[in-house]
Design a protein around this motif. Sequence first.
Motif, short mmCIF file in Angstrom:
data_model
loop_
_atom_site.label_atom_id
_atom_site.label_comp_id
_atom_site.label_asym_id
_atom_site.label_seq_id
_atom_site.Cartn_x
_atom_site.Cartn_y
_atom_site.Cartn_z
N MET A 1 23.78 -6.76 -2.23
CA MET A 1 23.17 -6.94 -1.00
C MET A 1 22.21 -5.86 -1.03
SD MET A 1 22.97 -6.63 3.31
CE MET A 1 21.79 -7.71 4.08
N THR A 2 20.55 -5.18 -1.38
CA THR A 2 19.93 -4.28 -0.90
C THR A 2 20.27 -3.64 -0.06
OG1 THR A 2 18.26 -5.98 -2.64
CG2 THR A 2 17.60 -3.60 -1.49
N ASN A 3 20.40 -2.09 -0.56
CA ASN A 3 20.16 -1.04 1.27
C ASN A 3 18.91 -0.63 1.31
OD1 ASN A 3 21.79 0.26 2.64
ND2 ASN A 3 22.51 2.01 1.42
N PHE A 4 18.75 -0.94 2.61
CA PHE A 4 17.40 0.10 3.13
C PHE A 4 17.99 1.34 3.48
CE2 PHE A 4 15.66 -4.11 1.67
CZ PHE A 4 14.22 -3.28 0.91
N SER A 5 18.22 2.30 3.07
CA SER A 5 18.33 3.60 3.81
C SER A 5 17.31 4.23 4.23
CB SER A 5 18.95 4.47 2.67
OG SER A 5 18.24 4.82 1.45
N VAL A 6 17.31 5.24 5.25
CA VAL A 6 16.02 5.86 5.74
C VAL A 6 15.86 6.82 4.75
CG1 VAL A 6 15.34 6.89 7.83
CG2 VAL A 6 17.15 4.70 7.49
N PRO A 7 14.63 6.66 4.39
CA PRO A 7 14.05 7.48 3.75
C PRO A 7 13.79 9.12 4.28
CG PRO A 7 12.38 6.12 4.46
CD PRO A 7 13.75 5.97 4.26
N SER A 8 14.04 10.36 3.42
CA SER A 8 13.79 12.18 4.87
C SER A 8 12.59 11.77 3.86
CB SER A 8 14.57 12.62 3.72
OG SER A 8 14.29 12.54 2.31
N ARG A 9 11.15 12.89 4.69
CA ARG A 9 10.70 13.08 4.10
C ARG A 9 10.16 13.24 3.32
NH1 ARG A 9 6.84 17.47 3.68
NH2 ARG A 9 4.54 17.75 4.76
N GLY A 10 10.81 14.24 2.83
CA GLY A 10 10.64 14.59 0.90
C GLY A 10 10.93 13.67 0.15
N GLU A 11 11.28 12.06 0.26
CA GLU A 11 11.46 10.97 -0.58
C GLU A 11 10.27 10.45 0.05
OE1 GLU A 11 16.40 10.06 -0.44
OE2 GLU A 11 15.41 9.53 1.38
N VAL A 12 9.26 10.46 0.00
CA VAL A 12 8.06 9.63 0.79
C VAL A 12 7.38 10.84 -0.01
CG1 VAL A 12 9.56 8.61 2.35
CG2 VAL A 12 7.70 10.54 3.09
N SER A 13 5.88 9.64 -0.07
CA SER A 13 4.83 9.91 -0.80
C SER A 13 3.52 11.17 0.67
CB SER A 13 3.30 8.86 -0.92
OG SER A 13 2.51 8.39 0.80
N ALA A 14 2.77 11.92 -0.04
CA ALA A 14 2.33 12.92 0.46
C ALA A 14 1.88 12.41 1.73
CB ALA A 14 1.47 13.54 -0.05
N ASN A 15 1.20 11.41 1.44
CA ASN A 15 0.25 10.46 2.97
C ASN A 15 1.35 9.70 4.25
OD1 ASN A 15 -1.60 8.93 3.92
ND2 ASN A 15 -0.80 7.72 3.83
N ASN A 16 2.49 9.66 3.51
CA ASN A 16 3.00 9.25 4.44
C ASN A 16 4.01 10.65 5.16
OD1 ASN A 16 2.81 6.45 4.45
ND2 ASN A 16 4.68 6.61 2.41
N GLN A 17 4.44 11.60 4.53
CA GLN A 17 5.32 13.10 5.32
C GLN A 17 3.60 13.27 6.03
OE1 GLN A 17 5.04 15.72 1.30
NE2 GLN A 17 7.15 14.34 0.29
N GLU A 18 2.81 13.60 5.66
CA GLU A 18 2.24 13.87 7.02
C GLU A 18 1.94 13.16 8.22
OE1 GLU A 18 -3.23 13.71 7.59
OE2 GLU A 18 -2.64 14.07 5.87
N ILE A 19 2.31 11.33 8.24
CA ILE A 19 2.34 11.09 9.15
C ILE A 19 3.32 10.72 9.21
CG2 ILE A 19 3.29 8.10 9.64
CD1 ILE A 19 1.06 7.82 7.66
N PHE A 20 4.73 10.73 8.80
CA PHE A 20 6.07 11.43 9.14
C PHE A 20 5.95 12.47 10.37
CE2 PHE A 20 9.22 9.76 6.52
CZ PHE A 20 9.10 8.46 6.69
N ASP A 21 5.14 13.77 9.85
CA ASP A 21 4.74 15.02 10.75
C ASP A 21 4.72 14.74 12.08
OD1 ASP A 21 6.01 15.91 8.44
OD2 ASP A 21 4.44 17.10 7.63
N ASN A 22 3.04 13.89 12.19
CA ASN A 22 3.30 13.99 13.57
C ASN A 22 3.96 13.06 14.10
OD1 ASN A 22 0.23 14.98 12.49
ND2 ASN A 22 -0.58 12.75 11.48
N LEU A 23 4.54 12.21 13.34
CA LEU A 23 5.25 10.76 14.57
C LEU A 23 5.91 12.22 15.14
CD1 LEU A 23 6.16 8.24 12.24
CD2 LEU A 23 5.01 7.83 14.41
N LYS A 24 7.55 13.14 14.16
CA LYS A 24 8.07 14.03 14.54
C LYS A 24 6.62 15.13 16.00
CE LYS A 24 10.88 17.07 12.94
NZ LYS A 24 13.07 16.29 12.97
#
Length: 178
Positions: A1-24
């Motif tokens: 079964m495919t496991n969908f772990s929760v990616p950390s900020r460092g594991e996502v694209s730069a665009n998504n890192q910015e979104i993570f920062d805004n969400l936080k």
Amino acid sequence: MTNFSVPSRGEVSANNQEIFDNLKKGLGMVPNLYAVMAYSDTALANYLAFQNAKTSFSGKEKQAINLVVSQVNECAYCQSAHTMLGKMNGLTEEQTIEIRKGGAGFDAKLNALVSLTKEVTVKRGFASEATVDNFIAQGYTKGQVVELVMLVAEKTAMNYLHAITKVAIDFPVAQNLN
């Protein structure tokens, strides 16, 4: 079964890192279901734009829609998130439970919204004329029928994503109604 772990900020694209920062900054956290969307370079931004689109429904009404859809679609993650958000928008714990059960006897207008939402979700859009007519009779508009369908689609997408990914619930867990 495919496991969908929760990616950390460092594991996502730069665009998504910015979104993570805004969400936080805004929420104090990046909800797990949002984080898992960041496996895609575009899904999280697209979803947030859809979720935050202007609506004529109040915060309480929008949370009622989210609660009903999440209950029908059996999404414990979204039931939990929207129970918390529902309380933040003026609903009591008891009212969130009643709404999840498909009614809102404490408010006739909200009850019409909950009834139409449940029927649209259960019947995949094929709501009865009587339910739509009651919604309009309670003071809602044809435009709000359209908005309701869009909100059902938005929440259903998240419900389905959680069904596939099964990421941990990072909100106080909503009461099980079964």
